[in-house]
Design a protein around this motif. Structure first.
Motif, short mmCIF file in Angstrom:
data_model
loop_
_atom_site.label_atom_id
_atom_site.label_comp_id
_atom_site.label_asym_id
_atom_site.label_seq_id
_atom_site.Cartn_x
_atom_site.Cartn_y
_atom_site.Cartn_z
N UNK A 500 0.83 -1.21 0.00
CA UNK A 500 0.00 0.00 0.00
C UNK A 500 0.86 1.25 0.00
N UNK A 501 1.97 1.22 0.74
CA UNK A 501 2.87 2.37 0.76
C UNK A 501 3.49 2.65 -0.59
N UNK A 502 3.94 1.59 -1.28
CA UNK A 502 4.50 1.77 -2.62
C UNK A 502 3.44 2.27 -3.60
N UNK A 506 4.30 5.61 -5.55
CA UNK A 506 4.57 5.50 -6.99
C UNK A 506 3.33 5.74 -7.85
N UNK A 507 2.17 5.69 -7.23
CA UNK A 507 0.94 5.92 -7.99
C UNK A 507 0.44 4.70 -8.75
N UNK A 508 1.05 3.55 -8.52
CA UNK A 508 0.61 2.32 -9.19
C UNK A 508 0.96 1.13 -8.30
N UNK A 509 0.16 0.05 -8.35
CA UNK A 509 0.45 -1.12 -7.50
C UNK A 509 1.75 -1.79 -7.91
N UNK A 510 2.44 -2.34 -6.91
CA UNK A 510 3.73 -2.98 -7.16
C UNK A 510 3.81 -4.29 -6.40
#
Length: 576
Positions: A500-502, A506-510
């Motif tokens: 959730x933090x990334x 970053x504005x996109x899931x990772x």
């Protein structure tokens, strides 16, 4: 003149005076010297790390007629006016109280006018993440097409709240937390300049209590000096900060290790009688357990954080407690810390807390050697057990013997297997297939911000991790120690928090894939070897599929002429 706080009097006036931000200051100085400054900057980082100070120094250096090596002279009229805050061309705005659209439109309108006395008009917007959505949209156009001789410097402690469209139009500088050693050296210099006597151990306590903020360190130092009539001692620092002394924590943790509940409660009463803060008491115990956990695997980290103040009791306790025991203790401390916020009887919660900690399963102790002198009752029990063993042995001999194959099968079936968390290679290889250096750098840039979003205990576990490879959709994170790797792999809540933090940063899931550092070189080597083999097999297949020279020679002449006239795509050869 009225008294000024230490952090105001000793505010940096040159880039070289900013503590712990060498990368940032060096880059800014080089940009000024080579006249390659940008029209917009974003200074992001924790509180008290020098963001606003760096912005004001930059405003002086870029406008100073006598600047040398990227540093302002601090003696000309422009430098003095900026230092005193009286220069009209340097405007400092607090976005927390001026976060509306009208304020930003006013800035946009005034930015069109040329500076009056300086070469550049500088807008310093502090806590820029507090701007409303409409205000950000109003600022966006100005940042996209800035007027000549105007520089915007945006400062924030929460960069993930700033729209990506704003960040993309600025040069971003991440200010890191100031180490305890750097804080200690800066405060030592200030006290020596003021000719104030101090105990080095007391100054180290102040440096640790500041939690990476230079302004916080100077504020605590100022408060201690006021409390103690300009005498810096360990007792005075502990009285002001509310921290436990190292002796108290060592003694308390020793009683917990010995499961001595009465002594633990007696130490608690002593601490409460001294007026220590209950929340700080729990926080100190969490920090101590974290240090014990890390010291067992990486003692050099704790030596650096504690500035060499590691007691013999602490070293002994690091071998007494097991990692699983410390995990459980930290969980208990976290739960009580949350409950203390909503109670009027914190002393009751702390007493229950210590009783729980004393009953956490301790490290198993090896069986003691049997005493040479045994009582008569013990001798009788021993003889009875020997008789039972002899009887059972005789019964086993009379049982029908099974085949060796069956016995071996049964033995193997009950053989215990050591459980070890496995690395998910099926998730690693797809990331390596499209991994790029640019994607890896992108994750490395936001990694400190991601760590700052975690709680203290989770940050302690993730402190020994770092991104080692990444693509557009995922990142591989390596852990220096197997123990921490397994801890995070089994903590789904922490993994979800990292994802959730990334996503926010970053504005996109990772996707996040974890590996131990000791296994990472082997995994990478196996992946490269597999790729080379596949490429080699592909070339061999291609070579086999191609017609030989003999086959080419057997092509009829009429076919060759037809191909030459019409091309291979049109000509189709059919056998009779």
């Amino acid at each position: 003149m009225s008294y000024q706080a230490l952090y105001r009097v000793w505010r940096p006036q040159r880039f070289d005076e900013i503590v712990g931000q060498t990368m940032v200051t060096k880059t800014l100085k080089n940009a000024i010297m080579t006249q390659q400054t940008s029209h917009a900057y974003l200074f992001a980082g924790p509180r008290g790390t020098g963001k606003t100070s760096a912005a004001k120094i930059f405003a002086k250096a870029i406008n100073c007629p006598n600047q040398k090596d990227g540093e302002p002279c601090n003696t000309c009229d422009i430098c003095k006016a900026i230092t005193e805050g009286t220069l009209n061309d340097v405007i400092e705005i607090d976005a927390a109280s001026n976060n509306g659209v009208e304020e930003i439109r006013n800035i946009r309108d005034k930015a069109k006018y040329a500076p009056t006395s300086a070469a550049y008009k500088i807008y310093i917007i502090d806590e820029v993440h507090m701007l409303s959505t409409g205000a950000f949209n109003a600022l966006l156009k100005t940042l996209e097409e800035p007027p000549a001789n105007v520089v915007f410097i945006l400062a924030t402690t929460e960069p993930y709240k700033i729209p990506a469209t704003i960040i993309s139009r600025t040069q971003r500088f991440d200010f890191k937390r100031i180490t305890a050693q750097d804080s200690y050296q800066r405060m030592q210099y200030i006290l020596e300049q003021k000719q104030i006597e101090f105990e080095p151990a007391a100054l180290k306590l102040v440096a640790r209590a500041s939690e990476g903020g230079m302004r916080d360190a100077l504020s605590i130092l100022d408060q201690v000096l006021s409390f103690s009539d300009n005498k810096l001692t360990v007792d005075n620092v502990l009285n002001v900060t509310g921290d436990l002394s190292q002796t108290q924590v060592d003694r308390l943790m020793t009683t917990i290790a010995q499961q001595d509940t009465s002594s633990s409660l007696a130490t608690l009463q002593e601490v409460l009688t001294e007026g220590k803060d209950e929340q700080q008491f729990v926080e100190d115990l969490i920090g101590y357990c974290r240090n014990l956990l890390v010291y067992a695997s990486a003692p050099q980290i704790i030596e650096e954080v504690e500035l060499g103040n590691v007691t013999e009791t602490f070293k002994q306790l690091s071998t007494t407690f097991e990692a699983t025991q410390l995990y459980q203790m930290i969980d208990i401390l976290n739960d009580v810390q949350q409950q203390l916020r909503y109670t009027n009887h914190p002393d009751v919660y702390l007493e229950v807390l210590l009783i729980k900690l004393c009953h956490v399963p301790a490290k198993p102790v090896a069986a003691a050697a049997p005493s040479v002198e045994a009582s008569a009752e013990e001798n009788q029990q021993l003889e009875a057990l020997k008789a039972q063993v002899a009887q059972l042995s005789q019964q086993i001999k009379t049982l029908p013997q099974s085949s060796g194959k069956t016995t071996a099968h049964r033995t193997n079936s009950v053989k215990p297997k050591a459980h070890k968390v496995q690395v998910n290679k099926t998730a690693i290889y797809p990331i390596l297939d499209t991994a790029t250096r640019q994607d890896l750098n992108r994750y490395k840039e936001v990694w400190p911000d991601l760590m700052s979003m975690l709680s203290i205990t989770k940050r302690a576990v993730m402190n020994v991790s770092r991104p080692v490879a990444a693509n557009a959709k995922g990142v591989i994170v390596a852990f220096d120690y197997q123990l921490f790797f397994e801890k995070v792999m089994n903590d789904q809540e922490l993994l979800d928090e990292l994802k959730n933090g990334l996503n926010r940063l970053l504005g996109s899931p990772a996707e996040i894939v974890l590996v131990p550092q000791e296994d990472w070189p082997v995994i990478r080597k196996d992946y490269l070897a597999t790729n080379r083999l596949e490429q080699k097999e592909g070339k061999a297949t291609t070579t086999t599929a191609q017609p030989s020279a003999t086959a080419k020679a057997e092509v009829p002449k009429v076919v060759k002429e037809a191909v030459a006239l019409f091309g291979e795509d049109i000509v189709e050869v059919k056998k009779d």
